[in-house]
Write a protein that holds these residues in place. Structure first.
Motif, PDB file in Angstrom:
ATOM      1  N   VAL A 113      28.939 -48.937 -49.195  1.00 49.25           N
ATOM      2  CA  VAL A 113      29.071 -49.198 -50.633  1.00 49.25           C
ATOM      3  C   VAL A 113      27.874 -48.615 -51.380  1.00 49.25           C
ATOM      4  CG1 VAL A 113      29.162 -51.019 -52.383  1.00 49.25           C
ATOM      5  CG2 VAL A 113      30.471 -51.255 -50.271  1.00 49.25           C
ATOM      6  N   PHE A 114      26.690 -48.787 -50.823  1.00 54.27           N
ATOM      7  CA  PHE A 114      25.489 -48.244 -51.455  1.00 54.27           C
ATOM      8  C   PHE A 114      25.525 -46.716 -51.490  1.00 54.27           C
ATOM      9  CE2 PHE A 114      21.113 -46.618 -51.033  1.00 54.27           C
ATOM     10  CZ  PHE A 114      20.634 -47.042 -52.269  1.00 54.27           C
ATOM     11  N   VAL A 115      25.888 -46.108 -50.367  1.00 55.65           N
ATOM     12  CA  VAL A 115      25.960 -44.641 -50.311  1.00 55.65           C
ATOM     13  C   VAL A 115      27.012 -44.128 -51.281  1.00 55.65           C
ATOM     14  CG1 VAL A 115      26.564 -42.694 -48.825  1.00 55.65           C
ATOM     15  CG2 VAL A 115      25.062 -44.486 -47.967  1.00 55.65           C
ATOM     16  N   LEU A 116      28.153 -44.795 -51.348  1.00 54.52           N
ATOM     17  CA  LEU A 116      29.209 -44.392 -52.275  1.00 54.52           C
ATOM     18  C   LEU A 116      28.733 -44.507 -53.724  1.00 54.52           C
ATOM     19  CD1 LEU A 116      32.145 -43.501 -52.627  1.00 54.52           C
ATOM     20  CD2 LEU A 116      32.754 -45.928 -52.704  1.00 54.52           C
ATOM     21  N   ALA A 117      28.012 -45.580 -54.037  1.00 59.65           N
ATOM     22  CA  ALA A 117      27.496 -45.758 -55.398  1.00 59.65           C
ATOM     23  C   ALA A 117      26.468 -44.675 -55.744  1.00 59.65           C
ATOM     24  CB  ALA A 117      26.879 -47.144 -55.545  1.00 59.65           C
ATOM     25  N   VAL A 118      25.614 -44.340 -54.795  1.00 58.21           N
ATOM     26  CA  VAL A 118      24.610 -43.296 -55.033  1.00 58.21           C
ATOM     27  C   VAL A 118      25.292 -41.953 -55.244  1.00 58.21           C
ATOM     28  CG1 VAL A 118      22.740 -41.995 -53.952  1.00 58.21           C
ATOM     29  CG2 VAL A 118      22.737 -44.481 -53.855  1.00 58.21           C
ATOM     30  N   TRP A 119      26.282 -41.635 -54.399  1.00 60.39           N
ATOM     31  CA  TRP A 119      26.985 -40.363 -54.542  1.00 60.39           C
ATOM     32  C   TRP A 119      27.742 -40.294 -55.856  1.00 60.39           C
ATOM     33  CZ3 TRP A 119      26.390 -35.854 -52.434  1.00 60.39           C
ATOM     34  CH2 TRP A 119      25.767 -35.767 -51.198  1.00 60.39           C
ATOM     35  N   ALA A 120      28.352 -41.403 -56.275  1.00 61.54           N
ATOM     36  CA  ALA A 120      29.070 -41.422 -57.554  1.00 61.54           C
ATOM     37  C   ALA A 120      28.104 -41.190 -58.713  1.00 61.54           C
ATOM     38  CB  ALA A 120      29.804 -42.751 -57.723  1.00 61.54           C
ATOM     39  N   ASP A 136      11.843 -36.428 -45.999  1.00 61.05           N
ATOM     40  CA  ASP A 136      12.965 -36.422 -45.058  1.00 61.05           C
ATOM     41  C   ASP A 136      12.572 -37.187 -43.798  1.00 61.05           C
ATOM     42  OD1 ASP A 136      15.260 -35.918 -43.717  1.00 61.05           O
ATOM     43  OD2 ASP A 136      15.051 -33.738 -43.689  1.00 61.05           O
ATOM     44  N   ALA A 137      13.322 -38.250 -43.502  1.00 65.47           N
ATOM     45  CA  ALA A 137      12.962 -39.143 -42.404  1.00 65.47           C
ATOM     46  C   ALA A 137      13.491 -38.692 -41.051  1.00 65.47           C
ATOM     47  CB  ALA A 137      13.471 -40.547 -42.705  1.00 65.47           C
ATOM     48  N   GLY A 138      14.425 -37.780 -41.029  1.00 73.17           N
ATOM     49  CA  GLY A 138      15.004 -37.350 -39.770  1.00 73.17           C
ATOM     50  C   GLY A 138      16.128 -38.277 -39.342  1.00 73.17           C
ATOM     51  N   GLY A 139      16.769 -37.927 -38.258  1.00 76.51           N
ATOM     52  CA  GLY A 139      17.858 -38.750 -37.741  1.00 76.51           C
ATOM     53  C   GLY A 139      19.090 -38.683 -38.629  1.00 76.51           C
ATOM     54  N   GLU A 140      19.756 -39.816 -38.787  1.00 80.61           N
ATOM     55  CA  GLU A 140      20.974 -39.887 -39.591  1.00 80.61           C
ATOM     56  C   GLU A 140      20.684 -39.643 -41.072  1.00 80.61           C
ATOM     57  OE1 GLU A 140      24.278 -43.197 -40.710  1.00 80.61           O
ATOM     58  OE2 GLU A 140      23.479 -43.231 -38.679  1.00 80.61           O
ATOM     59  N   VAL A 141      19.514 -40.034 -41.505  1.00 81.22           N
ATOM     60  CA  VAL A 141      19.138 -39.855 -42.908  1.00 81.22           C
ATOM     61  C   VAL A 141      18.941 -38.381 -43.235  1.00 81.22           C
ATOM     62  CG1 VAL A 141      17.417 -40.480 -44.651  1.00 81.22           C
ATOM     63  CG2 VAL A 141      18.068 -42.124 -42.914  1.00 81.22           C
ATOM     64  N   ALA A 142      18.585 -37.577 -42.242  1.00 79.27           N
ATOM     65  CA  ALA A 142      18.322 -36.151 -42.471  1.00 79.27           C
ATOM     66  C   ALA A 142      19.551 -35.449 -43.014  1.00 79.27           C
ATOM     67  CB  ALA A 142      17.861 -35.484 -41.185  1.00 79.27           C
ATOM     68  N   LEU A 143      20.716 -35.816 -42.523  1.00 81.72           N
ATOM     69  CA  LEU A 143      21.946 -35.201 -43.008  1.00 81.72           C
ATOM     70  C   LEU A 143      22.177 -35.535 -44.476  1.00 81.72           C
ATOM     71  CD1 LEU A 143      24.368 -33.485 -42.318  1.00 81.72           C
ATOM     72  CD2 LEU A 143      25.550 -35.555 -41.569  1.00 81.72           C
ATOM     73  N   ASP A 144      21.940 -36.789 -44.855  1.00 81.97           N
ATOM     74  CA  ASP A 144      22.080 -37.177 -46.255  1.00 81.97           C
ATOM     75  C   ASP A 144      21.065 -36.455 -47.130  1.00 81.97           C
ATOM     76  OD1 ASP A 144      24.176 -38.896 -45.722  1.00 81.97           O
ATOM     77  OD2 ASP A 144      22.870 -40.634 -45.432  1.00 81.97           O
ATOM     78  N   CYS A 145      19.843 -36.307 -46.641  1.00 72.29           N
ATOM     79  CA  CYS A 145      18.812 -35.599 -47.404  1.00 72.29           C
ATOM     80  C   CYS A 145      19.184 -34.132 -47.587  1.00 72.29           C
ATOM     81  CB  CYS A 145      17.455 -35.721 -46.711  1.00 72.29           C
ATOM     82  SG  CYS A 145      16.757 -37.377 -46.793  1.00 72.29           S
ATOM     83  N   ALA A 146      19.691 -33.520 -46.536  1.00 62.34           N
ATOM     84  CA  ALA A 146      20.103 -32.118 -46.636  1.00 62.34           C
ATOM     85  C   ALA A 146      21.247 -31.973 -47.626  1.00 62.34           C
ATOM     86  CB  ALA A 146      20.517 -31.598 -45.256  1.00 62.34           C
ATOM     87  N   ARG A 147      22.173 -32.906 -47.627  1.00 59.47           N
ATOM     88  CA  ARG A 147      23.285 -32.852 -48.575  1.00 59.47           C
ATOM     89  C   ARG A 147      22.791 -33.010 -50.006  1.00 59.47           C
ATOM     90  NH1 ARG A 147      27.462 -36.617 -45.226  1.00 59.47           N
ATOM     91  NH2 ARG A 147      28.157 -35.024 -43.756  1.00 59.47           N
ATOM     92  N   LEU A 148      21.830 -33.884 -50.229  1.00 58.42           N
ATOM     93  CA  LEU A 148      21.278 -34.057 -51.573  1.00 58.42           C
ATOM     94  C   LEU A 148      20.570 -32.791 -52.035  1.00 58.42           C
ATOM     95  CD1 LEU A 148      19.906 -37.696 -51.444  1.00 58.42           C
ATOM     96  CD2 LEU A 148      21.812 -36.851 -52.798  1.00 58.42           C
TER      97      LEU A 148
END
Length: 83
Positions: free
Chosen positions: A4-11, A48-60
């Motif tokens: 829900v948080f990720v969806l809200a941030v992306w929106a 960039d924290a790496g791991g799973e967050v790295a993908l979100d950071c790269a997308r941003l």
């Protein structure tokens, strides 16, 4: 809860990108928005924290770069449309 948080941030980010691209603003405001986007991209790269967050950071970061490209393209098209 995380989804829900990720969806809200992306929106929110999507809404900001659409607003940046389509709102009629002057050249100085475009420059400020571009500098702000590039600065945010650099900050995201630095924290960039790496791991799973790295993908979100790269997308941003990629989304910010795409927004800049779309802004320039949209302004170019809008400036050369016949009245």
């Amino acid at each position: 809860m995380r989804k829900v948080f990720v969806l809200a941030v992306w929106a929110f980010i999507s809404l900001c990108v659409v607003a940046i691209i389509t709102l009629p603003v002057n050249l100085q405001t475009q420059l400020i928005a571009s500098l702000l986007i590039v600065t945010l991209m650099a900050i995201i790269k630095l924290v960039d924290a790496g791991g799973e967050v790295a993908l979100d950071c790269a997308r941003l970061r990629n989304g910010g770069g795409a927004a800049l490209c779309l802004l320039a393209h949209y302004r170019n098209i809008a400036a050369h449309q016949p009245a």
